[in-house]
Write a protein that holds these residues in place. Structure first.
Motif, PDB file in Angstrom:
ATOM      1  N   CYS A  86       0.807  -1.222   0.000  1.00  0.00           N
ATOM      2  CA  CYS A  86       0.000   0.000   0.000  1.00  0.00           C
ATOM      3  C   CYS A  86       0.835   1.265   0.000  1.00  0.00           C
ATOM      4  O   CYS A  86       0.357   2.329  -0.401  1.00  0.00           O
ATOM      5  CB  CYS A  86      -0.962   0.000   1.183  1.00  0.00           C
ATOM      6  N   ALA A  87       2.102   1.211   0.456  1.00  0.00           N
ATOM      7  CA  ALA A  87       2.938   2.403   0.554  1.00  0.00           C
ATOM      8  C   ALA A  87       3.935   2.529  -0.594  1.00  0.00           C
ATOM      9  O   ALA A  87       4.626   3.546  -0.702  1.00  0.00           O
ATOM     10  CB  ALA A  87       3.690   2.406   1.887  1.00  0.00           C
ATOM     11  N   ASN A  88       4.031   1.515  -1.434  1.00  0.00           N
ATOM     12  CA  ASN A  88       5.002   1.550  -2.528  1.00  0.00           C
ATOM     13  C   ASN A  88       4.662   2.679  -3.495  1.00  0.00           C
ATOM     14  O   ASN A  88       3.520   2.815  -3.928  1.00  0.00           O
ATOM     15  CB  ASN A  88       5.003   0.210  -3.257  1.00  0.00           C
ATOM     16  N   THR A  89       5.651   3.467  -3.843  1.00  0.00           N
ATOM     17  CA  THR A  89       5.428   4.559  -4.781  1.00  0.00           C
ATOM     18  C   THR A  89       6.094   4.318  -6.120  1.00  0.00           C
ATOM     19  O   THR A  89       5.457   4.432  -7.170  1.00  0.00           O
ATOM     20  CB  THR A  89       5.930   5.891  -4.197  1.00  0.00           C
ATOM     21  N   THR A  90       7.397   3.973  -6.103  1.00  0.00           N
ATOM     22  CA  THR A  90       8.133   3.859  -7.360  1.00  0.00           C
ATOM     23  C   THR A  90       8.888   2.538  -7.509  1.00  0.00           C
ATOM     24  O   THR A  90       9.594   2.346  -8.499  1.00  0.00           O
ATOM     25  CB  THR A  90       9.138   5.015  -7.490  1.00  0.00           C
ATOM     26  N   GLY A  91       8.779   1.626  -6.529  1.00  0.00           N
ATOM     27  CA  GLY A  91       9.490   0.349  -6.615  1.00  0.00           C
ATOM     28  C   GLY A  91       8.898  -0.553  -7.677  1.00  0.00           C
ATOM     29  O   GLY A  91       7.679  -0.666  -7.812  1.00  0.00           O
ATOM     30  N   ASP A  92       9.753  -1.222  -8.432  1.00  0.00           N
ATOM     31  CA  ASP A  92       9.318  -2.052  -9.556  1.00  0.00           C
ATOM     32  C   ASP A  92       9.500  -3.544  -9.276  1.00  0.00           C
ATOM     33  O   ASP A  92      10.336  -3.949  -8.473  1.00  0.00           O
ATOM     34  CB  ASP A  92      10.122  -1.706 -10.809  1.00  0.00           C
TER      35      ASP A  92
END
Length: 309
Positions: free
Chosen positions: A100-106
């Motif tokens: 839910c907190a991931n912004t830019t991790g792939d």
């Protein structure tokens, strides 16, 4: 061209879409604000993909899932799954609150309630189990088990087991067992409640450990510990390193300059700037000795160097 082959079911689904093709929005406010519906997107649930525009091949199922996504090829299933993701690509998140907190991790994979819930920008992580987590910027990690955790700075670490922990600095370590934990790199821990704060240690057995001890200034590394309740402990301000302990209720402590090799049950070696002993048997004891050999039941050496007992 205008929007083609769009399926909208629910109040304000695809409300602003003027272009895009082959996408589906089901639920109130699903894909609400985007003017470009992209291609191959599926948004099911209230406000799923709400702010998205011009993205492709995303699947969002659940309230608020992928609500902010601006990139492609993500799968989010569960309430608030991948909720804050913006430019993150290629993530798979299954479970309420997962990632839910991931912004830019792939290229992360999360399976379970709140799995990988603390990942912010880290990539190539796997979290399986309720609250299995990798923190913040950690990359290339695996956490499997209820509340299994890998902290930031533990790149390449794998933890398996409920409440198992790969602490900050535990790079390229393997932790297998409930409540097993390490804070150092290049270690292998196998067994319930095993632990180490020594680099390059191998610890196998329930309740076994390889630890620095209670004093400052230690350097301890390279221990091999196998068996139940076996310990290799640093002590003082020198070094304990490269010890081998195999058996049950064994303790190696002190500061052996040369490594000890211990095999058996209830064996203790306690050396001060000495070592190089070999102890095999039950209830054996070595103290302030080096290069000694003990063989047999209740054998002991105290300050008798180069001895064979």
């Amino acid at each position: 061209g205008g929007a083609t082959s769009l399926v909208a079911i629910g109040s304000n689904a695809f409300k602003c879409a003027t272009s895009g093709s082959s996408s589906v929005a089901i639920g109130e406010d699903a894909f609400n604000q985007g003017s470009n519906a992209g291609s191959g997107n599926v948004a099911i649930g209230w406000q799923s993909m709400y702010w998205s525009s011009g993205v492709n091949c995303n699947t969002a199922v659940g309230r608020g899932s992928l609500i902010c996504v601006t990139s492609d090829c993500n799968t989010a299933i569960g309430t608030d799954a991948l909720r804050l993701s913006t430019s993150a690509c290629g993530n798979t998140s299954v479970g309420a609150g997962s990632m839910c907190a991931n912004t830019t991790g792939d290229l992360n994979t999360a399976l379970g309630v709140c799995a990988l819930g603390s990942v912010l920008t880290g990539s190539n992580n796997i979290g399986i189990g309720p609250f299995a987590d990798t923190y913040s910027t950690a990359c290339n990690t695996i956490a499997i088990g209820n509340t299994a955790k890998v902290f930031s700075g533990a790149t390449g670490t794998m933890v398996f087991g409920a409440s198992s922990v790969g602490g900050t600095g535990a790079c390229n370590s393997i932790v297998l067992g409930n409540s097993a934990q390490t804070t150092q790199p290049l270690g292998v821990l196998i067994g319930q409640s095993t632990c180490t704060d020594q680099a390059r240690s191998v610890v196998i057995g329930n309740g076994s450990c390889s630890l620095l001890g209670s004093y400052g200034g230690n350097t301890c590394h390279g221990a091999v510990v196998i068996g139940d309740r076996v310990c290799s402990l640093g002590n003082g301000n020198n070094s304990t390193y490269a010890n081998v302990a195999v058996g049950s209720n064994i303790k190696i402590c002190g500061n052996p300059i040369n490594p000890d090799i211990v095999y058996g049950n209830t064996i203790t070696t306690c050396n001060n700037n000495k070592g190089g002993n070999v102890a095999i048997g039950i209830d054996s004891y070595v103290c302030d000795n080096y290069n000694g050999v003990l063989l047999g039941f209740q054998s002991n050496i105290t300050c008798s160097n180069y001895s064979i007992v």
